[in-house]
Write a protein that holds these residues in place. Structure first.
Motif, short mmCIF file in Angstrom:
data_model
loop_
_atom_site.label_atom_id
_atom_site.label_comp_id
_atom_site.label_asym_id
_atom_site.label_seq_id
_atom_site.Cartn_x
_atom_site.Cartn_y
_atom_site.Cartn_z
N ARG A 5 45.23 23.26 30.79
CA ARG A 5 44.30 24.20 31.78
C ARG A 5 44.46 25.77 30.91
NH1 ARG A 5 48.46 21.68 34.84
NH2 ARG A 5 49.42 23.47 35.01
N GLU A 6 43.34 26.21 30.91
CA GLU A 6 43.28 27.78 30.35
C GLU A 6 42.45 28.46 31.02
OE1 GLU A 6 41.94 28.06 26.35
OE2 GLU A 6 40.38 26.38 26.42
N GLY A 7 42.31 29.78 30.88
CA GLY A 7 41.31 30.41 31.70
C GLY A 7 41.30 31.76 31.42
N LEU A 8 40.58 32.67 32.19
CA LEU A 8 40.58 34.32 32.06
C LEU A 8 40.68 34.56 33.51
CD1 LEU A 8 40.40 36.19 29.82
CD2 LEU A 8 37.99 36.48 30.46
N GLU A 9 41.51 35.55 33.83
CA GLU A 9 41.55 36.23 35.31
C GLU A 9 41.15 37.76 34.92
OE1 GLU A 9 45.37 33.27 36.83
OE2 GLU A 9 45.73 35.43 35.78
N VAL A 10 40.34 38.14 35.86
CA VAL A 10 40.03 39.61 35.69
C VAL A 10 40.06 40.22 37.26
CG1 VAL A 10 38.26 41.29 35.18
CG2 VAL A 10 38.51 38.99 33.80
N GLY A 11 40.54 41.35 37.32
CA GLY A 11 40.96 42.01 38.72
C GLY A 11 41.11 43.25 38.64
N GLY A 12 40.61 44.03 39.57
CA GLY A 12 40.63 45.61 39.48
C GLY A 12 39.95 46.08 40.73
N GLN A 13 40.19 47.71 40.60
CA GLN A 13 39.32 48.33 41.75
C GLN A 13 39.17 49.55 41.35
OE1 GLN A 13 41.41 47.81 45.46
NE2 GLN A 13 43.21 49.10 44.66
N VAL A 14 38.20 50.34 42.05
CA VAL A 14 37.93 51.74 41.51
C VAL A 14 37.66 52.66 42.95
CG1 VAL A 14 35.60 51.23 41.06
CG2 VAL A 14 36.69 53.23 39.82
N ALA A 15 37.89 53.90 42.89
CA ALA A 15 37.52 54.74 44.00
C ALA A 15 36.20 55.35 43.57
CB ALA A 15 38.79 55.73 44.07
N ALA A 16 34.87 54.76 43.65
CA ALA A 16 33.79 55.31 43.40
C ALA A 16 33.52 56.87 43.63
CB ALA A 16 32.73 54.36 43.60
N THR A 17 33.89 56.79 44.85
CA THR A 17 33.57 58.24 45.35
C THR A 17 34.98 58.38 46.53
OG1 THR A 17 32.66 57.57 47.64
CG2 THR A 17 31.30 58.21 45.72
N ASP A 18 34.99 59.62 47.06
CA ASP A 18 36.19 59.70 47.76
C ASP A 18 36.24 58.99 48.97
OD1 ASP A 18 36.92 61.82 46.06
OD2 ASP A 18 35.94 63.54 47.29
N THR A 19 34.91 58.53 49.31
CA THR A 19 35.01 57.61 50.78
C THR A 19 34.69 56.03 50.41
OG1 THR A 19 32.48 58.36 50.72
CG2 THR A 19 34.21 59.75 52.24
#
Length: 619
Positions: A485-499
């Motif tokens: 088993r092999e693979g790639l995990e990508v995760g994240g988040q960003v505050a695009a604006t103040d809201t």
């Protein structure tokens, strides 16, 4: 925003860890517990994720299954809504250990079935990827999922919620916490009207679940603390039959109004902790108990049980208290037994010794090392180990990597079977998983976001499989070769604006059997995209989540019994919240907004478009 960013790459303190780490969480400095005692997120070398209470509420995630589908590295497959399996990094479902408040959710040697497990009164859901057997023993070969329930903060808290739509859910919570300890009680009732799992438009398959959790802790002195947790849950659910003569997916699952099951779950834990040498030495003694009862169609219950007695010693090598030590050694001794009344003459016992070292150095380098020896009374003893490192640069970039091994014990049936044409094999060895991963965490758009990219590679040896021993007779053996088993995990988040906050996740997985055939119910590609917009003048929010699944293979139990790729699908869920007052919030959500035909295993339909509206109150 800083706390939210940290939470996407961290795992918070497990309630099974030292009691003095169980005080209300400081979300500004999230602490993880991928070892025998808490670890700061920025120092943790293994791959981990956590969904906080705020994440759960904003996105309208009402079941644990929904929540887990949003995380990278997890393959969640449902046969209807009350039988769900979770596979971490392409491993078997039985290779993932599920904990509730740090206590094993499954009794005996069973795999915990995620069914109507609701998120009501859950504080956060945590996932550790990769082998964790050093810390949690067998069945943590691929990873650990820990579900942390709410405890309440200083003073008195109480509240509840009610939601109607495709079913009715009601919850209640009350807690009292003072300087020396506290007590909390949470109650929930879920009556999910369900839908026809066969997809034929027939009778709905419903799930009815009631849960009560009582927890408390009290510091007798500044150095001695006692605590307990007790959880009881019962569930009744409907399910559909499988045809003996199917010709396609539509005819495989047959609408049946008479089939139903019952599950009763109980978990309990008590602990005592004693600090010495101004907090530089801690002792913790704990006893955990789990029992699960399962019945089908009014038949007798099968009862499975696990018990564990553990002693943990933690010593600071760097002179600070254990909770803040830069150099720390943990030593644990455990004795665990499990049994099932389906095999009353047999049980399994394991005595374990494990040690962990953690070091944090001034140049931003952190290391965690661990080893464990399990002395098994029913099969071979086994040794597992792991190592992890984290290195943070001044510009916010962080490297992390880990390697290790995990184990999975043979089941009762595999060892002692004498039914359905099967004969057990008492000479089976535990399955072993060898793994490494390496990742990088990158700040993006200044301090407004973060993304984590992790590559993983795992090899499963001695996998247990059934074999034919003659016409209509079978047994079990450890396979020759390795499942890869092999693979790639990508995760994240960003505050695009103040809201506006954006989040994303992607998993690429290549999982193969020793003969090179593809593993089933482990999609090659899973993509999640989400957004939460602060709205209504700051009094509420609107969220949307998209999930795309492709490259999922499953075996067709008709015709030539081929393993065939299933159709890809994309679903969208939306949710909204509006604060009517400072204490009362109006909620609404829609699952499968565009009413997409989706299936994670052949013959089983996913839930059609369903809407809900509710109220929450907190005081």
């Amino acid at each position: 925003m800083t706390a939210r960013i940290l939470s996407t790459t961290a795992l918070c303190a497990l309630l099974s860890q030292p009691a003095f780490a169980q005080d209300p969480y400081d979300l500004g400095t999230i602490i993880v517990s991928g070892g025998f005692s808490p670890v700061e997120a920025a120092r943790y070398g293994r791959s981990a994720s956590v969904l906080t209470r705020a994440d759960i509420e904003e996105r309208g995630l009402t079941t644990v299954q929904q929540a887990l589908r949003a995380l990278p590295g997890l393959s969640v497959s449902g046969q209807g809504s009350n039988f769900t399996q979770v596979r971490i990094r392409g491993a078997e479902a039985s290779h993932t250990l599920i904990l509730i408040d740090g206590i094993e959710a499954a009794g005996g040697d069973g795999t915990y079935v995620l069914s109507g497990l609701e998120t009501a009164n859950i504080e956060r859901i945590e996932v550790l990827r990769g082998p964790q057997s050093v810390f949690y023993g067998s069945n943590a070969s691929a990873g650990v999922i820990n579900i942390i329930t709410k405890r309440g903060g200083e003073g008195t808290e109480y509240g509840g919620s009610i939601e109607v739509g495709g079913g009715t859910t009601a919850t209640a919570f009350i807690s009292q916490r003072g300087e020396r300890g506290g007590l909390s009680l949470s109650l929930s009732h879920a009556d999910d009207h369900g839908y026809d799992f066969s997809g034929d438009g027939g009778e709905r398959d419903a799930t009815r679940r009631n849960t009560a959790i009582l927890s408390g802790d009290y510091a007798l002195t500044d150095d001695v603390k006692l605590g307990f947790t007790f959880r009881k849950s019962n569930e009744e659910y409907d399910y559909d039959a499988t045809s003996w003569t199917p010709t396609d997916a539509a005819s495989y699952i047959v609408d049946d109004p008479d089939l139903y099951g019952e599950r009763d779950e109980m978990t309990a834990s008590v602990f005592a902790e004693y600090l010495m040498l101004d907090g530089r030495l801690s002792h913790r003694l704990s006893y955990d108990w789990t029992r699960n009862d399962q019945s089908y169609d009014g038949g007798p219950f099968t009862k499975t049980k696990s018990e564990k007695l553990a002693y943990l010693l933690s010593y600071s090598l760097s002179g600070e208290a254990v909770a803040s030590a830069d150099q720390l050694v943990n030593l644990i001794v455990e004795d665990e037994t499990d049994s099932s009344d389906s095999n009353p003459l047999y049980g399994r016992g394991t005595t374990s010794v494990a040690v962990e070292y953690r070091g944090s150095f001034a140049n931003g380098f952190d290391v965690q090392l661990g080893a464990r020896r399990d002395f098994n009374d029913s099969f071979d003893d086994i040794t597992t180990w792991n190592a992890a490192m984290s290195y943070g640069f001044d510009n916010g970039v962080r490297l992390h990597a880990s390697a290790g091994t995990g184990s999975v014990n043979p089941s009762y049936f595999e060892l002692y079977a004498d039914a359905f044409g099967y004969t057990g094999n008492p000479n089976l060895m535990p399955e072993t998983n060898q793994s490494f991963d390496v990742g990088i965490e990158l700040p993006i758009f200044g301090d407004r976001g973060v993304v984590d990219v992790t590559y993983f590679n795992e090899r499963l040896s001695d996998e247990i499989t059934d074999i034919s021993t003659g016409p209509g007779t079978f047994s079990f053996e450890n396979q020759v070769g390795k499942s890869t088993r092999e693979g790639l995990e990508v995760g994240g988040q960003v505050a695009a604006t103040d809201t506006l906050d954006l989040r994303f996740g992607y998993t690429w997985l290549d999982a193969k059997n020793p003969d090179g055939s593809v593993e089933t119910r482990r999609p090659e590609h899973e993509l999640t995209l989400g957004a939460t917009l602060a709205a209504f003048g700051g009094r509420g929010s609107i969220s949307a989540d998209l999930r795309h699944v492709a490259g999922n293979y499953d075996t067709q139990y008709w015709g030539a019994f081929e393993t065939v790729e299933m159709p890809a699908f994309t679903t969208v869920d939306v949710a909204a919240r509006y604060a009517l007052t400072d204490e009362v919030t109006l909620t609404g959500r829609v699952e499968n907004l565009f009413d997409v035909d989706a299936s994670e295993s052949w013959g089983y339909a996913a839930r059609p478009m369903t809407a809900y509206v509710g109220l929450e109150a907190r005081f």
